[in-house]
Design an enzyme around this catalytic site. Structure first.
Site: not given
Ligand code: RB5
Length: 145
Positions: A64, A66, A68, A97
């Site tokens: 995505c 990030t 995250i 691990h």
């Molecule tokens: C989308 O704009 C963005 O929020 C998504 O790709 C991601 O980074 C979320 O964690």
């Protein structure tokens, strides 16, 4: 088999990873998204995790913006151990691990060269087992509590 998924923030990088896997002769399945239109990453994360928990794929890669959001969503699925990585040491060690079964990365964080190294370190590294198995089992216990 490796399963891949992305949202719009990871669309370009996922396509580059697919080319990389093709060059290496690695079997893969793409669960989308298939256009650069905006999509909600948890839906893609769940689709990818289902491929792993059903036994269709051994490992997954989620991209995505990030990495995250994808990792947060994937880690809610029983049996999934997702690691969000932007360095090769972590991508390798999370296999050795943590027996991670999903690599998450940010299409807006890592460049293509680093991303391919993350992929290679992740998919070509085996879990070490031993004392690490005990610790991974304890993660599963939390999941089942
Ligand atoms: C989308 O704009 C963005 O929020 C998504 O790709 C991601 O980074 C979320 O964690």
């Amino acid at each position: 088999m490796i399963v891949l998924g992305c949202d719009h923030g990871g669309f370009e990088l996922k396509n580059l990873i697919i080319e990389h896997l093709k060059e290496k002769g690695v079997e893969y399945k793409d669960v989308g998204c298939f256009t650069p239109e905006s999509v909600d990453y948890p839906e893609i994360a769940v689709a990818l995790c289902n491929e792993i928990t059903s036994g269709n794929a051994e490992l997954g890669i989620l991209v995505c913006g990030t990495g995250i959001g994808m990792s947060m969503a994937a880690n809610k699925v029983k049996g999934i151990r997702a690691a969000c990585c932007s360095d090769t040491f972590s991508a390798r060690l999370t296999r050795m691990h943590n027996n991670a079964n999903v690599l998450c990365m940010g299409g807006r964080v890592v460049g293509p060269g680093l991303a391919m190294d993350l992929v290679d370190n992740f998919i070509f590294t085996e879990f070490e087992g031993g004392r690490h198995q005990r610790r991974v089992d304890k993660i599963t216990e939390i999941e089942n509590a």
